[in-house]
Design a protein around this motif. Structure first.
Motif, PDB file in Angstrom:
ATOM      1  N   ASP A  76     -19.251  41.714 -18.868  1.00 40.74           N
ATOM      2  CA  ASP A  76     -18.076  40.835 -18.955  1.00 40.74           C
ATOM      3  C   ASP A  76     -18.535  39.400 -19.122  1.00 40.74           C
ATOM      4  O   ASP A  76     -19.720  39.095 -18.982  1.00 40.74           O
ATOM      5  CB  ASP A  76     -17.201  40.991 -17.693  1.00 40.74           C
ATOM      6  CG  ASP A  76     -17.950  40.592 -16.436  1.00 40.74           C
ATOM      7  OD1 ASP A  76     -18.354  39.408 -16.328  1.00 40.74           O
ATOM      8  OD2 ASP A  76     -18.153  41.476 -15.553  1.00 40.74           O
ATOM      9  N   ASN A 109     -13.977  46.197 -11.938  1.00 37.13           N
ATOM     10  CA  ASN A 109     -14.673  44.978 -11.468  1.00 37.13           C
ATOM     11  C   ASN A 109     -14.758  43.941 -12.578  1.00 37.13           C
ATOM     12  O   ASN A 109     -14.613  42.735 -12.333  1.00 37.13           O
ATOM     13  CB  ASN A 109     -16.094  45.315 -10.993  1.00 37.13           C
ATOM     14  CG  ASN A 109     -16.087  45.818  -9.554  1.00 37.13           C
ATOM     15  OD1 ASN A 109     -15.087  45.680  -8.850  1.00 37.13           O
ATOM     16  ND2 ASN A 109     -17.194  46.411  -9.144  1.00 37.13           N
ATOM     17  N   LEU A 123     -24.849  43.679  -3.355  1.00 34.10           N
ATOM     18  CA  LEU A 123     -23.845  44.376  -4.166  1.00 34.10           C
ATOM     19  C   LEU A 123     -23.542  45.803  -3.741  1.00 34.10           C
ATOM     20  O   LEU A 123     -22.393  46.219  -3.659  1.00 34.10           O
ATOM     21  CB  LEU A 123     -24.376  44.488  -5.604  1.00 34.10           C
ATOM     22  CG  LEU A 123     -24.123  43.373  -6.586  1.00 34.10           C
ATOM     23  CD1 LEU A 123     -24.623  43.837  -7.943  1.00 34.10           C
ATOM     24  CD2 LEU A 123     -22.630  43.120  -6.658  1.00 34.10           C
ATOM     25  N   ILE A 171     -12.277  45.897  -0.885  1.00 31.84           N
ATOM     26  CA  ILE A 171     -12.758  46.622   0.307  1.00 31.84           C
ATOM     27  C   ILE A 171     -14.268  46.870   0.230  1.00 31.84           C
ATOM     28  O   ILE A 171     -14.874  47.359   1.177  1.00 31.84           O
ATOM     29  CB  ILE A 171     -12.016  47.963   0.532  1.00 31.84           C
ATOM     30  CG1 ILE A 171     -12.180  48.882  -0.669  1.00 31.84           C
ATOM     31  CG2 ILE A 171     -10.575  47.737   0.874  1.00 31.84           C
ATOM     32  CD1 ILE A 171     -11.750  50.295  -0.378  1.00 31.84           C
ATOM     33  N   GLY A 172     -14.883  46.565  -0.898  1.00 34.36           N
ATOM     34  CA  GLY A 172     -16.346  46.609  -0.999  1.00 34.36           C
ATOM     35  C   GLY A 172     -16.933  47.996  -1.018  1.00 34.36           C
ATOM     36  O   GLY A 172     -18.079  48.188  -0.582  1.00 34.36           O
ATOM     37  N   THR A 217     -17.969  42.679   0.074  1.00 37.59           N
ATOM     38  CA  THR A 217     -17.021  42.191  -0.957  1.00 37.59           C
ATOM     39  C   THR A 217     -16.903  40.683  -0.865  1.00 37.59           C
ATOM     40  O   THR A 217     -17.085  40.102   0.212  1.00 37.59           O
ATOM     41  CB  THR A 217     -15.639  42.833  -0.783  1.00 37.59           C
ATOM     42  OG1 THR A 217     -14.786  42.355  -1.817  1.00 37.59           O
ATOM     43  CG2 THR A 217     -15.005  42.523   0.565  1.00 37.59           C
ATOM     44  N   THR A 218     -16.610  40.055  -1.994  1.00 35.83           N
ATOM     45  CA  THR A 218     -16.346  38.605  -1.997  1.00 35.83           C
ATOM     46  C   THR A 218     -14.880  38.377  -2.379  1.00 35.83           C
ATOM     47  O   THR A 218     -14.470  37.240  -2.548  1.00 35.83           O
ATOM     48  CB  THR A 218     -17.246  37.895  -3.022  1.00 35.83           C
ATOM     49  OG1 THR A 218     -16.988  38.452  -4.309  1.00 35.83           O
ATOM     50  CG2 THR A 218     -18.714  38.003  -2.680  1.00 35.83           C
ATOM     51  N   LYS A 219     -14.151  39.490  -2.509  1.00 38.65           N
ATOM     52  CA  LYS A 219     -12.758  39.372  -2.968  1.00 38.65           C
ATOM     53  C   LYS A 219     -11.804  39.381  -1.782  1.00 38.65           C
ATOM     54  O   LYS A 219     -12.036  40.100  -0.803  1.00 38.65           O
ATOM     55  CB  LYS A 219     -12.416  40.548  -3.897  1.00 38.65           C
ATOM     56  CG  LYS A 219     -13.246  40.529  -5.160  1.00 38.65           C
ATOM     57  CD  LYS A 219     -13.035  41.790  -5.939  1.00 38.65           C
ATOM     58  CE  LYS A 219     -14.088  41.953  -7.007  1.00 38.65           C
ATOM     59  NZ  LYS A 219     -14.136  43.288  -7.570  1.00 38.65           N
ATOM     60  N   LEU A 226     -18.962  49.620  -5.688  1.00 39.61           N
ATOM     61  CA  LEU A 226     -20.355  49.689  -6.158  1.00 39.61           C
ATOM     62  C   LEU A 226     -21.214  50.565  -5.255  1.00 39.61           C
ATOM     63  O   LEU A 226     -22.152  51.208  -5.722  1.00 39.61           O
ATOM     64  CB  LEU A 226     -20.951  48.284  -6.285  1.00 39.61           C
ATOM     65  CG  LEU A 226     -20.375  47.456  -7.447  1.00 39.61           C
ATOM     66  CD1 LEU A 226     -20.975  46.063  -7.468  1.00 39.61           C
ATOM     67  CD2 LEU A 226     -20.630  48.150  -8.785  1.00 39.61           C
TER      68      LEU A 226
HETATM   69  P1  ADP Z   1     -14.853  45.135  -4.287  1.00 40.49           P
HETATM   70  O1  ADP Z   1     -14.530  45.218  -5.736  1.00 40.49           O
HETATM   71  O2  ADP Z   1     -13.886  45.820  -3.429  1.00 40.49           O
HETATM   72  O3  ADP Z   1     -15.210  43.780  -3.809  1.00 40.49           O
HETATM   73  P2  ADP Z   1     -17.288  46.349  -5.115  1.00 40.49           P
HETATM   74  O4  ADP Z   1     -18.285  47.165  -4.397  1.00 40.49           O
HETATM   75  O5  ADP Z   1     -16.758  46.939  -6.359  1.00 40.49           O
HETATM   76  O6  ADP Z   1     -16.180  45.997  -4.078  1.00 40.49           O
HETATM   77  O7  ADP Z   1     -17.929  44.977  -5.509  1.00 40.49           O
HETATM   78  C1  ADP Z   1     -18.641  44.282  -4.557  1.00 40.49           C
HETATM   79  C2  ADP Z   1     -18.768  42.824  -4.958  1.00 40.49           C
HETATM   80  O8  ADP Z   1     -19.598  42.733  -6.113  1.00 40.49           O
HETATM   81  C3  ADP Z   1     -17.550  42.175  -5.401  1.00 40.49           C
HETATM   82  O9  ADP Z   1     -16.769  41.701  -4.303  1.00 40.49           O
HETATM   83  C4  ADP Z   1     -18.039  41.052  -6.258  1.00 40.49           C
HETATM   84  O10 ADP Z   1     -18.393  39.947  -5.507  1.00 40.49           O
HETATM   85  C5  ADP Z   1     -19.221  41.625  -6.892  1.00 40.49           C
HETATM   86  N1  ADP Z   1     -18.991  42.107  -8.247  1.00 40.49           N
HETATM   87  C6  ADP Z   1     -18.858  43.373  -8.656  1.00 40.49           C
HETATM   88  N2  ADP Z   1     -18.698  43.420  -9.985  1.00 40.49           N
HETATM   89  C7  ADP Z   1     -18.727  42.145 -10.451  1.00 40.49           C
HETATM   90  C8  ADP Z   1     -18.615  41.544 -11.746  1.00 40.49           C
HETATM   91  N3  ADP Z   1     -18.405  42.270 -12.841  1.00 40.49           N
HETATM   92  N4  ADP Z   1     -18.714  40.208 -11.817  1.00 40.49           N
HETATM   93  C9  ADP Z   1     -18.910  39.456 -10.713  1.00 40.49           C
HETATM   94  N5  ADP Z   1     -19.056  39.964  -9.464  1.00 40.49           N
HETATM   95  C10 ADP Z   1     -18.925  41.287  -9.338  1.00 40.49           C
END
Ligand code: ADP
Length: 556
Positions: free
Chosen positions: A476, A448, A489, A501-502, A495-497, A505
């Motif tokens: 980071d 992440n 989170l 796939i969310g 997810t915001t990506k 975390l």
């Molecule tokens: P994914 O990586 O598939 O989106 P995650 O559960 O790992 O799913 O993360 C969920 C969301 O948390 C991410 O889409 C992002 O928006 C946010 N996120 C996680 N880690 C970070 C980070 N280091 N910096 C900024 N946003 C983060």
């Protein structure tokens, strides 16, 4: 409206209603009492006037009979041609002094005015006062009044203390003569004039003039100290003979309407006030009961609403769990299907790297590194899918955290443009944990962090032993996150990506919870992000995961 405000407003309404009922009923009682009092006092006044008039009439009639007696004495005197001898002691007519009088006399009018004969307490001397009184009375009334009884003005007798009242009768058959009767005036002593029935209910004062004048008081039925009478009084004029009328002033000894009637207004007032108090109490009790019932109903309604909300939340949770279970199954089968090909690709890449090492080629080396990184990322995703679907309990062993984090950083090297700042202890750092699970957590956090810095930046990975336990932090310098993202989170599939796939975390959180640890995040938009994992120090997690003792032994 909030419940407390509603209750206060209701209580105020109840107080107002009770007060209003009290005021209305008490007002009616006071009004009724005043009205009745007015009626009773009108009646009392009427009766007092009536009794006073009766008393005045009685007074006139008493003196009417005296006039009769004096007329018959005059007739006897005329028959004897006013011969004094005719008035010897055995002549019953002249020696009979009318009741209430002290003396009686035959007088020849002057000048000089002379006594012809006297009876009773003998009048030895007419004296100037009596002469004047008799003559004045006569002169004032003129001869036209002969045959009439005339009262002389009240005068002082001998010694100044002896007050007297005289009556003169001028007989038509006996011109130049008058029959004169005299009474001593003692107002406080019962006299025939005030002894009759009408006076029994009255305190009365009789004046020899038609007005209240203390020195003309001739009779009083109460103590002299009460005079002049005040308060509820009535007066009436009484004609005594032909003289100026006398004034009778009277006051009731006790209520003429009777004690029951005079008590009635007070009884109405007391009964009314009692009714007001009772009515208020009834209204108060009923209102309070109603208020209590309303409160209970409100409470039940609130409880019902709460239950409905809980039910809706439980239902939502159930639907969500069912959906997650379905997705979990799907994730599991996809994970299984992808794991083997990924393993094969990974091995092939490994072999390829061995071949390239023999014939160094920068371009091929770069492409190979990209392929290795993408395969690692895909492996992490597959591992997340399987972890999410499986939900197994951790198998606890003694894990060297320093070595574990170091290994992850090797497996997942940073893309170009990203620096790594390693802040690891010099030697091993033990913690009780499921090694594979913890590895998955660190892989996710590191992945992440890389993804948060597409333009490059710095990742700081720190491991330390704190009092609260072992602390692993991945920070980071990326875009950071909004509060809204922070709040969601750890939700599965958040997810915001575009290609996320969310699950990363969500899996991290589940794993750390199963270790009875904590995962926290500190971040703000544009400020980067720091994820901090804290594992409890050498303590078994409360979920009592299975401890692989043989494995611990091997490590030892
Ligand atoms: P994914 O990586 O598939 O989106 P995650 O559960 O790992 O799913 O993360 C969920 C969301 O948390 C991410 O889409 C992002 O928006 C946010 N996120 C996680 N880690 C970070 C980070 N280091 N910096 C900024 N946003 C983060």
């Amino acid at each position: 409206m909030c419940p407390e405000v509603a209750v206060t407003a209701r209580t105020r309404r109840v107080r107002f209603l009770s007060l209003a009922v009290f005021l209305v009923v008490a007002g009616l009682a006071v009004g009724g009492s005043l009205g009745t009092r007015q009626v009773v006092s009108d009646q009392e006044r009427k009766l007092l006037h009536q009794r006073t008039d009766e008393a005045a009439l009685y007074l006139s009639s008493v003196f009417g009979s005296i006039q009769g007696e004096m007329a018959s004495i005059s007739a006897t005197a005329a028959l004897s041609k006013a011969d004094p001898k005719a008035f010897a002691a055995d002549n019953l007519l002249l020696t009979k002094v009318p009741q209430g009088f002290k003396s009686i006399a035959l007088v020849r009018l002057g000048p000089p005015t002379q006594l012809v004969a006297t009876a009773g307490a003998s009048i030895t001397d007419l004296g100037s006062v009596r002469t004047t009184a008799v003559n004045q009375a006569y002169a004032a009334r003129t001869k036209a009044l002969t045959g009439a009884l005339v009262a002389t003005p009240l005068f002082d007798g001998t010694g100044g203390k002896d007050r007297r009242l005289g009556f003169a009768y001028y007989a038509p058959q006996l011109p130049g003569y008058a029959v004169y009767a005299e009474a001593q005036v003692q107002p406080s002593v019962q006299s025939p004039a005030t002894a009759g029935q009408p006076f029994s209910e009255l305190i009365a004062a009789v004046y020899a003039v038609p007005r209240v004048q203390a020195d003309q008081l001739i009779a009083a039925t109460g103590a002299a100290g009460h005079l002049p009478l005040r308060g509820h009084i009535a007066s009436a004029k009484s004609q005594v003979g032909q003289g100026p009328s006398w004034l009778l002033v009277a006051k009731a000894r006790r209520p003429l309407v009777g004690s029951v009637a005079s008590f009635t207004p007070w009884a109405i007032l007391m009964a009314g006030l009692l009714a007001a108090v009772l009515a208020t109490a009834v209204v108060e009790v009923l209102s309070r009961r109603r208020e209590y019932a309303t409160q209970v109903a409100d409470e039940r309604t609130r409880e019902l609403q709460q239950s409905l909300e809980d039910l809706a939340a439980a239902h939502e949770q159930l639907v969500r769990q069912e959906r997650l279970a379905a997705i979990g199954e799907l994730a599991s089968s996809i994970g299984h299907e992808l794991r083997n090909p990924l393993g094969v690709i990974s091995n092939a890449l490994y072999l390829l790297r061995g071949d390239i090492a023999k014939r160094p080629d920068d371009a091929a080396d770069r492409h190979l590194a990209t392929a290795e990184r993408e395969v690692s990322a895909a492996t992490v995703i597959v591992a997340d899918l399987l972890e999410f679907a499986r939900q197994r309990d951790p198998v606890i062993t003694d894990v060297d955290i320093t070595g574990l984090v170091d290994e992850v950083m090797t497996v997942l090297p940073p893309p170009a443009g990203i620096d790594i700042d390693r802040q690891l202890p010099n030697g091993p750092l033990s913690a009780l944990a499921d090694r594979d699970m913890l590895r998955q957590v660190v892989l996710n956090l590191l992945g992440n962090a890389y993804q948060a810095m597409p333009e490059g930046g710095r990742v700081t990975v720190a491991v330390s032993a704190e009092q609260s336990g072992v602390r692993i932090s991945v920070a980071d310098t990326g875009a950071g996150m909004t509060q809204d993202v922070k709040d969601n989170l750890f939700q599965p599939f958040f997810t915001t990506k575009a290609r996320g796939i969310g699950l990363g975390l969500a899996v991290c959180k589940r794993i750390i919870d199963a270790h009875s640890g904590r995962i926290d995040v500190e971040s703000a938009p544009g400020q980067g992000a720091e994820f901090i994992v804290t594992l409890p120090a050498l303590r078994l997690p409360h979920q009592q995961p299975h401890v692989d003792e043989s494995s611990v032994e091997v490590q030892a």
